[in-house]
Design a protein around this motif. Structure first.
Motif, PDB file in Angstrom:
ATOM      1  N   LEU A  93      11.308  -3.652  13.853  1.00 33.58           N
ATOM      2  CA  LEU A  93      12.282  -2.790  14.534  1.00 33.58           C
ATOM      3  C   LEU A  93      13.687  -3.004  13.985  1.00 33.58           C
ATOM      4  O   LEU A  93      14.462  -2.047  13.825  1.00 33.58           O
ATOM      5  CB  LEU A  93      12.269  -3.066  16.039  1.00 33.58           C
ATOM      6  CG  LEU A  93      11.004  -2.688  16.810  1.00 33.58           C
ATOM      7  CD1 LEU A  93      11.126  -3.135  18.263  1.00 33.58           C
ATOM      8  CD2 LEU A  93      10.747  -1.186  16.747  1.00 33.58           C
ATOM      9  N   ASP A  94      14.030  -4.248  13.705  1.00 32.46           N
ATOM     10  CA  ASP A  94      15.388  -4.577  13.263  1.00 32.46           C
ATOM     11  C   ASP A  94      15.696  -3.987  11.893  1.00 32.46           C
ATOM     12  O   ASP A  94      16.868  -3.855  11.529  1.00 32.46           O
ATOM     13  CB  ASP A  94      15.540  -6.101  13.224  1.00 32.46           C
ATOM     14  CG  ASP A  94      16.986  -6.516  13.025  1.00 32.46           C
ATOM     15  OD1 ASP A  94      17.853  -6.007  13.751  1.00 32.46           O
ATOM     16  OD2 ASP A  94      17.237  -7.345  12.133  1.00 32.46           O
ATOM     17  N   CYS A  95      14.670  -3.610  11.123  1.00 32.79           N
ATOM     18  CA  CYS A  95      14.897  -3.056   9.784  1.00 32.79           C
ATOM     19  C   CYS A  95      15.363  -1.605   9.830  1.00 32.79           C
ATOM     20  O   CYS A  95      15.968  -1.124   8.863  1.00 32.79           O
ATOM     21  CB  CYS A  95      13.618  -3.148   8.955  1.00 32.79           C
ATOM     22  SG  CYS A  95      13.193  -4.822   8.458  1.00 32.79           S
ATOM     23  N   TYR A  96      15.063  -0.878  10.923  1.00 30.34           N
ATOM     24  CA  TYR A  96      15.416   0.552  10.938  1.00 30.34           C
ATOM     25  C   TYR A  96      16.064   1.037  12.230  1.00 30.34           C
ATOM     26  O   TYR A  96      16.435   2.214  12.331  1.00 30.34           O
ATOM     27  CB  TYR A  96      14.177   1.394  10.653  1.00 30.34           C
ATOM     28  CG  TYR A  96      13.188   1.512  11.799  1.00 30.34           C
ATOM     29  CD1 TYR A  96      13.179   2.645  12.626  1.00 30.34           C
ATOM     30  CD2 TYR A  96      12.269   0.513  12.074  1.00 30.34           C
ATOM     31  CE1 TYR A  96      12.268   2.767  13.667  1.00 30.34           C
ATOM     32  CE2 TYR A  96      11.353   0.629  13.094  1.00 30.34           C
ATOM     33  CZ  TYR A  96      11.362   1.755  13.895  1.00 30.34           C
ATOM     34  OH  TYR A  96      10.466   1.870  14.926  1.00 30.34           O
TER      35      TYR A  96
ATOM     36  N   ASN B  17      10.540   7.630   3.266  1.00 25.95           N
ATOM     37  CA  ASN B  17       9.172   7.089   3.264  1.00 25.95           C
ATOM     38  C   ASN B  17       9.125   5.676   3.846  1.00 25.95           C
ATOM     39  O   ASN B  17       8.194   5.321   4.576  1.00 25.95           O
ATOM     40  CB  ASN B  17       8.611   7.081   1.838  1.00 25.95           C
ATOM     41  CG  ASN B  17       8.295   8.483   1.341  1.00 25.95           C
ATOM     42  OD1 ASN B  17       7.989   9.377   2.132  1.00 25.95           O
ATOM     43  ND2 ASN B  17       8.359   8.691   0.037  1.00 25.95           N
ATOM     44  N   CYS B  18      10.129   4.876   3.523  1.00 21.41           N
ATOM     45  CA  CYS B  18      10.194   3.520   4.082  1.00 21.41           C
ATOM     46  C   CYS B  18      10.389   3.574   5.591  1.00 21.41           C
ATOM     47  O   CYS B  18       9.784   2.784   6.343  1.00 21.41           O
ATOM     48  CB  CYS B  18      11.325   2.733   3.432  1.00 21.41           C
ATOM     49  SG  CYS B  18      11.057   2.378   1.684  1.00 21.41           S
ATOM     50  N   LEU B  19      11.235   4.503   6.050  1.00 15.89           N
ATOM     51  CA  LEU B  19      11.441   4.672   7.493  1.00 15.89           C
ATOM     52  C   LEU B  19      10.136   5.068   8.171  1.00 15.89           C
ATOM     53  O   LEU B  19       9.782   4.526   9.237  1.00 15.89           O
ATOM     54  CB  LEU B  19      12.512   5.743   7.737  1.00 15.89           C
ATOM     55  CG  LEU B  19      12.753   6.142   9.200  1.00 15.89           C
ATOM     56  CD1 LEU B  19      13.260   4.970  10.013  1.00 15.89           C
ATOM     57  CD2 LEU B  19      13.735   7.315   9.277  1.00 15.89           C
ATOM     58  N   ASN B  20       9.417   6.006   7.573  1.00 16.55           N
ATOM     59  CA  ASN B  20       8.125   6.419   8.138  1.00 16.55           C
ATOM     60  C   ASN B  20       7.138   5.245   8.195  1.00 16.55           C
ATOM     61  O   ASN B  20       6.351   5.131   9.137  1.00 16.55           O
ATOM     62  CB  ASN B  20       7.532   7.558   7.307  1.00 16.55           C
ATOM     63  CG  ASN B  20       8.335   8.831   7.432  1.00 16.55           C
ATOM     64  OD1 ASN B  20       9.048   9.038   8.430  1.00 16.55           O
ATOM     65  ND2 ASN B  20       8.254   9.708   6.441  1.00 16.55           N
ATOM     66  N   PHE B  21       7.208   4.384   7.182  1.00 14.51           N
ATOM     67  CA  PHE B  21       6.363   3.181   7.182  1.00 14.51           C
ATOM     68  C   PHE B  21       6.696   2.318   8.398  1.00 14.51           C
ATOM     69  O   PHE B  21       5.790   1.861   9.124  1.00 14.51           O
ATOM     70  CB  PHE B  21       6.591   2.398   5.882  1.00 14.51           C
ATOM     71  CG  PHE B  21       5.766   1.134   5.773  1.00 14.51           C
ATOM     72  CD1 PHE B  21       4.609   1.112   5.017  1.00 14.51           C
ATOM     73  CD2 PHE B  21       6.161  -0.037   6.417  1.00 14.51           C
ATOM     74  CE1 PHE B  21       3.847  -0.052   4.906  1.00 14.51           C
ATOM     75  CE2 PHE B  21       5.404  -1.198   6.322  1.00 14.51           C
ATOM     76  CZ  PHE B  21       4.250  -1.202   5.563  1.00 14.51           C
ATOM     77  N   TYR B  22       7.974   2.053   8.609  1.00 18.77           N
ATOM     78  CA  TYR B  22       8.395   1.207   9.727  1.00 18.77           C
ATOM     79  C   TYR B  22       7.984   1.794  11.073  1.00 18.77           C
ATOM     80  O   TYR B  22       7.492   1.089  11.958  1.00 18.77           O
ATOM     81  CB  TYR B  22       9.916   1.023   9.694  1.00 18.77           C
ATOM     82  CG  TYR B  22      10.412   0.077   8.633  1.00 18.77           C
ATOM     83  CD1 TYR B  22       9.794  -1.155   8.413  1.00 18.77           C
ATOM     84  CD2 TYR B  22      11.530   0.399   7.851  1.00 18.77           C
ATOM     85  CE1 TYR B  22      10.268  -2.031   7.447  1.00 18.77           C
ATOM     86  CE2 TYR B  22      12.007  -0.470   6.884  1.00 18.77           C
ATOM     87  CZ  TYR B  22      11.371  -1.686   6.682  1.00 18.77           C
ATOM     88  OH  TYR B  22      11.833  -2.556   5.730  1.00 18.77           O
ATOM     89  N   VAL B  23       8.190   3.098  11.228  1.00 18.82           N
ATOM     90  CA  VAL B  23       7.869   3.750  12.505  1.00 18.82           C
ATOM     91  C   VAL B  23       6.374   3.674  12.784  1.00 18.82           C
ATOM     92  O   VAL B  23       5.947   3.350  13.896  1.00 18.82           O
ATOM     93  CB  VAL B  23       8.351   5.221  12.499  1.00 18.82           C
ATOM     94  CG1 VAL B  23       7.863   5.948  13.755  1.00 18.82           C
ATOM     95  CG2 VAL B  23       9.872   5.283  12.412  1.00 18.82           C
ATOM     96  N   GLU B  24       5.570   3.977  11.766  1.00 15.95           N
ATOM     97  CA  GLU B  24       4.114   3.929  11.943  1.00 15.95           C
ATOM     98  C   GLU B  24       3.640   2.496  12.227  1.00 15.95           C
ATOM     99  O   GLU B  24       2.758   2.281  13.073  1.00 15.95           O
ATOM    100  CB  GLU B  24       3.424   4.471  10.697  1.00 15.95           C
ATOM    101  CG  GLU B  24       1.909   4.558  10.798  1.00 15.95           C
ATOM    102  CD  GLU B  24       1.431   5.530  11.864  1.00 15.95           C
ATOM    103  OE1 GLU B  24       0.313   5.332  12.395  1.00 15.95           O
ATOM    104  OE2 GLU B  24       2.178   6.492  12.171  1.00 15.95           O
ATOM    105  N   CYS B  25       4.235   1.546  11.535  1.00 16.23           N
ATOM    106  CA  CYS B  25       3.864   0.150  11.749  1.00 16.23           C
ATOM    107  C   CYS B  25       4.199  -0.284  13.178  1.00 16.23           C
ATOM    108  O   CYS B  25       3.396  -0.949  13.847  1.00 16.23           O
ATOM    109  CB  CYS B  25       4.587  -0.737  10.733  1.00 16.23           C
ATOM    110  SG  CYS B  25       4.027  -2.448  10.733  1.00 16.23           S
TER     111      CYS B  25
END
Length: 665
Positions: free
Chosen positions: A428-431, A487-495
């Protein structure tokens, strides 16, 4: 005159002449040749006219008639019966030697069978193995008597060693609490198996053990079919599972963990207080897999294609090795991406990053003469490819490090909540905006709400990526950078979504795990009360919260080593603490801790079990029966339990008793 003569003769016979002595026969050695007397008749030291009875241990006067008369006396007959049941010393020594030799032969055969089992060797090799051993020392009596060819080796593993381990385990779970961990898999011969592993406490050593219980062929793979297999197994061996079974764990498939009709719900109908846990290792692997789908497919395709390009050509591998040597890169081979191996994705990604410079040079040299190499050259030379690899190299270890931790056989359930919270917060802290995260409870964070997202250029994608993006000669356009960050944001959200769905922090069972940190000796001083944790198990264990909390307050002030790393050793020292009456000083805490320690956190041990099965049941050895596989697995259990090898493990009396002619049945 006549009367005078008669008187004289009478007087002479009674007074004048001495009385005639009776005839006494001397002892003759020939009497001993008689089969009726040979065992007990001997000459006597008293004199030549005496004979000695070895049964009665006494000497008697008389000849052959006296010998015959003595043999019929009650004393002699009684002594003869006693002596008949007595083995002579010389024969006794011979019998003892035979028993010792037979025992050594059996032990040797059992150890040979265990050698085959431990090293996953085909039973057929025992045909030559025994002959080889005999040829090395043909003078040994034990070795010459050994016979352990394929059929006998199989029987020993299945019906002697394995059966001994199985009987011992059944006795344990019939008399103490345990958890079960299950999974199903298909082997090389397309046989579907259900593997059952039990987690229990070894109270003698105070160690938690995951032990293989049973391997059952599955014909009906529905929830009802698997449930009936489990229940019928416990009923067959008289295991009171409704009383002793306290927890159930498996992967998160609908058959196992569906909400309405699954193995979990069917077991919960039988056991109202059953603790259930989806395998956290499966869950973390799925979180990583779903999140990686948000990364462009060409990244994974490129990794796979590079491996495939190199795999089947020795010439290409040799040429690539020359580039590795030129660039002074370690000549490591490329790894194959796998969907079934949980940690493979990160390992493959790391290996490609390590070899990226050599790969660029190699494909640059090959792309003019090979169309496949030309396509791969364009992909590996694209700067976004390196960016995505570095991003995955940063983010995947957040999940894979947890996966490694929870694959451990030692109790890890007290770590589960804190480690998952830490991973979730890190993602969460990454995005997400830090101010929002600080003010919001973890279970209420709106991880999919763009309102709380950071701007694209503020999203953290790892140190290496940040360095590459900030370089002055970065060849990416602003549009390409935007796509990368999106794409990185989508990765974080899905994770984040996958973690929250599979580990809902607000659910009662997850909240229960939050309070189990007291098991860590280093956290004892910081834990004011044990009641919040005990509250969830109050009815199950019949605990009095005031009594157990009073023990907890005393425990905190006892002279224990609270810096102990091994929690089982620490809690063993607590259990062994007694009062002046020899009774446990902390009986309620000991009862509670022993219960918690056998709760499962993952079913990784069952996956390891299938790996062992695949090492034994191969394409060549595809006819191994389920019973033989079970024997192999139970035999390995014994080695793990004793922490020894095939040459020094202890052959028990139970094994020797089972090593007999009916072991082939």
């Amino acid at each position: 005159m006549a009367s005078s003569n008669d008187e004289d003769s009478t007087t002479r016979s009674t007074k004048g002449w001495p009385k005639k002595k009776p005839y006494l026969q001397n002892y003759r050695v020939d009497w001993q040749k008689n089969p009726n007397y040979s065992k007990w008749l001997r000459s006597s030291k008293k004199g030549a006219t005496y004979f000695h009875c070895m049964f009665c241990n006494d000497s008697y006067l008389g000849g052959l008639s006296a010998v015959a008369k003595h043999s019929k006396t009650g004393k002699h007959v009684c002594n003869a019966k006693s002596v008949a049941n007595t083995i002579p010393i010389n024969q006794m020594q011979q019998v003892s030697n035979n028993i010792t030799t037979d025992k050594k032969v059996k032990e040797a055969e059992i150890k040979v069978a265990m050698f085959i089992t431990e090293h996953n060797i085909a039973f057929r090799t025992s045909d030559h193995l025994i002959s080889l051993i005999k040829s090395l020392n043909p003078e040994s009596n034990v070795i010459n008597k050994m016979s352990c060819n394929r059929t006998k080796a199989t029987a020993i593993v299945t019906n002697v060693i394995g059966c001994t381990g199985f009987d011992s385990l059944i006795l344990k779970i019939a008399n103490q609490q345990f958890s079960i961990l299950i999974d199903e898999s298909t082997d090389k011969s397309s046989t579907k198996h259900l593997a059952i592993v039990v987690r229990l406490m070894d109270y003698d050593e105070y160690k938690v053990r995951d032990e293989f219980l049973s391997l059952v062929e599955v014909k009906n793979c529905t929830a009802q079919g698997i449930y009936e297999l489990i229940v019928n197994f416990f009923l067959k061996y008289s295991v009171p599972y409704k009383k002793n079974l306290i927890a159930f764990a498996s992967d998160g498939a609908n058959t196992m963990f569906g909400q309405h009709h699954s193995v979990k719900t069917l077991l919960e109908n039988d056991i109202s207080n059953l603790f259930v846990m989806k395998c956290i290792c499966h869950s973390l692997a799925l979180c990583a897999s779903y999140a990686c789908q948000k990364i462009p497919d060409e990244i994974e395709d490129t990794i796979r294609n590079i491996y495939t390009y190199m795999k089947y050509s020795f010439k290409r591998q040799l040429e690539f090795k020359e580039f590795q040597t030129f660039l002074e890169i370690k000549p490591h081979k490329l790894l194959q991406p796998s969907q079934t191996r949980w940690l493979a994705l990160h390992d493959c990604n790391t290996r490609i990053l390590e070899q990226l410079k050599a790969l660029k040079l190699y494909f640059q040299a090959e792309h003019l003469i090979d169309n496949k190499a030309s396509d791969l050259y364009l992909r590996v030379s694209n700067p976004t490819f390196e960016l995505y690899l570095n991003f995955l190299d940063f983010v995947l270890p957040i999940l894979t490090s947890l996966n490694k931790l929870f694959q451990h056989e030692k109790p890890q359930i007290y770590h589960l909540y804190s480690k998952m919270v830490s991973a979730y917060k890190t993602i969460l802290d990454c995005y997400m905006q830090s101010n929002y995260l600080e003010k919001t409870d973890l279970e209420k964070v709106q991880y999919r709400n763009p309102q709380y997202f950071l701007k694209n250029d503020e999203i953290y994608v790892g140190g290496k990526c940040m360095a590459l993006l900030s370089e002055t000669d970065c060849k990416l356009s602003s549009a390409e950078k935007k796509i990368f960050f999106t794409n990185c944001l989508n990765f974080y959200v899905e994770c984040s979504k996958q973690i929250f769905q599979r580990f809902p922090f607000h659910s009662p069972q997850i909240m229960c795990l939050k309070y189990l940190s007291f098991l860590n000796p280093k956290e004892i001083k910081n834990t004011m009360s044990i009641a919040p944790a005990a509250n969830y198990f109050e009815n199950i264990l019949e605990l009095n919260l005031n009594d157990i909390d009073r023990e907890w307050r005393q425990l905190k002030n006892f002279d224990f080593d609270f810096e102990q790393v091994d929690i089982t050793k620490f809690w063993k020292s607590v259990r062994d603490t007694t009062n002046c009456d020899g009774l446990e000083f902390f009986p309620l805490i000991n009862k509670f801790v022993a219960y918690i320690l056998i709760l499962p956190h993952s079913s990784a041990c069952v996956e390891r079990l299938f790996s062992v099965i695949n090492l034994n049941k191969t394409k060549i050895r595809n006819r191994l029966s389920t019973s033989t596989l079970s024997g192999i697995l139970h035999s390995k259990n014994i080695l793990n339990h004793q922490q020894k090898s095939c040459y020094d493990f202890s052959v028990t009396n139970n094994m020797l008793k089972k090593h007999k002619s009916d072991m082939y049945k």
